[in-house]
Design a protein around this motif. Sequence first.
Motif, mmCIF file in Angstrom:
data_model
loop_
_atom_site.group_PDB
_atom_site.id
_atom_site.type_symbol
_atom_site.label_atom_id
_atom_site.label_comp_id
_atom_site.label_asym_id
_atom_site.label_seq_id
_atom_site.Cartn_x
_atom_site.Cartn_y
_atom_site.Cartn_z
ATOM 1 N N ALA A 1 5.528 3.904 0.976
ATOM 2 C CA ALA A 1 4.846 2.624 0.784
ATOM 3 C C ALA A 1 5.141 1.704 1.951
ATOM 4 O O ALA A 1 6.157 1.858 2.641
ATOM 5 N N ILE A 2 4.249 0.740 2.122
ATOM 6 C CA ILE A 2 4.401 -0.226 3.204
ATOM 7 C C ILE A 2 3.959 -1.591 2.702
ATOM 8 O O ILE A 2 2.965 -1.711 1.984
ATOM 9 N N THR A 3 4.730 -2.612 3.042
ATOM 10 C CA THR A 3 4.395 -3.947 2.567
ATOM 11 C C THR A 3 3.549 -4.699 3.597
ATOM 12 O O THR A 3 3.327 -4.225 4.711
ATOM 13 N N ARG A 4 3.106 -5.863 3.188
ATOM 14 C CA ARG A 4 2.264 -6.682 4.063
ATOM 15 C C ARG A 4 2.972 -6.939 5.389
ATOM 16 O O ARG A 4 4.185 -7.135 5.432
ATOM 17 N N MET B 1 0.859 -1.179 0.000
ATOM 18 C CA MET B 1 0.000 0.000 0.000
ATOM 19 C C MET B 1 0.890 1.221 0.000
ATOM 20 O O MET B 1 1.950 1.222 0.646
ATOM 21 N N GLY B 2 0.472 2.228 -0.738
ATOM 22 C CA GLY B 2 1.346 3.382 -0.875
ATOM 23 C C GLY B 2 0.603 4.697 -0.918
ATOM 24 O O GLY B 2 -0.626 4.737 -1.024
ATOM 25 N N TRP B 3 1.377 5.744 -0.794
ATOM 26 C CA TRP B 3 0.889 7.108 -0.939
ATOM 27 C C TRP B 3 1.697 7.789 -2.045
ATOM 28 O O TRP B 3 2.929 7.681 -2.080
ATOM 29 N N PHE B 4 0.987 8.468 -2.905
ATOM 30 C CA PHE B 4 1.581 9.266 -3.963
ATOM 31 C C PHE B 4 1.017 10.677 -3.841
ATOM 32 O O PHE B 4 0.008 10.893 -3.155
ATOM 33 N N ARG B 5 1.634 11.617 -4.524
ATOM 34 C CA ARG B 5 1.112 12.984 -4.527
ATOM 35 C C ARG B 5 1.339 13.627 -5.875
ATOM 36 O O ARG B 5 2.237 13.239 -6.619
ATOM 37 N N THR C 1 9.111 -0.608 4.821
ATOM 38 C CA THR C 1 8.564 0.701 4.476
ATOM 39 C C THR C 1 9.552 1.416 3.582
ATOM 40 O O THR C 1 10.773 1.195 3.681
ATOM 41 N N TYR C 2 9.024 2.261 2.727
ATOM 42 C CA TYR C 2 9.853 2.986 1.768
ATOM 43 C C TYR C 2 9.387 4.440 1.728
ATOM 44 O O TYR C 2 8.192 4.713 1.832
ATOM 45 N N TYR C 3 10.322 5.338 1.539
ATOM 46 C CA TYR C 3 10.015 6.766 1.488
ATOM 47 C C TYR C 3 10.847 7.452 0.415
ATOM 48 O O TYR C 3 11.995 7.069 0.158
ATOM 49 N N ARG C 4 10.253 8.494 -0.162
ATOM 50 C CA ARG C 4 11.089 9.323 -1.019
ATOM 51 C C ARG C 4 12.011 10.113 -0.107
ATOM 52 O O ARG C 4 11.705 10.401 1.044
ATOM 53 N N ASP C 5 13.170 10.500 -0.668
ATOM 54 C CA ASP C 5 14.195 11.116 0.166
ATOM 55 C C ASP C 5 13.706 12.379 0.856
ATOM 56 O O ASP C 5 14.056 12.643 2.017
ATOM 57 N N SER C 6 12.904 13.173 0.176
ATOM 58 C CA SER C 6 12.520 14.477 0.716
ATOM 59 C C SER C 6 11.582 14.390 1.911
ATOM 60 O O SER C 6 11.371 15.395 2.594
ATOM 61 N N VAL C 7 11.015 13.219 2.179
ATOM 62 C CA VAL C 7 10.093 13.096 3.313
ATOM 63 C C VAL C 7 10.651 12.205 4.415
ATOM 64 O O VAL C 7 10.036 12.082 5.482
#
Length: 124
Positions: A50-53, A34-38, A58-64
């Motif tokens: 994003a986050i996996t089951r 599941m993820g968040w985009f903008r 968890t994964y993040y873009r560098d700026s956040v």
Amino acid sequence: QVQLVESGGGLVQAGDYLRLSCASSERTSGYATMGWFRQAPGKEREFVAAITRNTRFTYYRDSVKGRFTISRDDAKKTVYLQMNSLKPEDTAVYYCAAGFAAGDAASGSLYAYWGQGTQVTVSS
């Protein structure tokens, strides 16, 4: 038909925080990722987090990184995005997404379902 409904957006000042929620009409435990985009005005959609089951990864873009935290509560069929220390450049429509496959979490093609978005505006 699967529905993802985002909420929690709003108008805040720089340095403030918001918590976005994404409620799924189906069990979120079935989604591998599941993820968040903008998407900001005049710009392309970009990956945020994003986050996996089972919250394994968890994964993040560098700026956040260090400011945003993604989490999921499968019992509530909801994924969250806690956004702290907001900046004007975080202003965008934020979209929730859900997918059944594992892979490049930053790629929109991984996701099968998308929400309608919630507006986040950060004033300076």
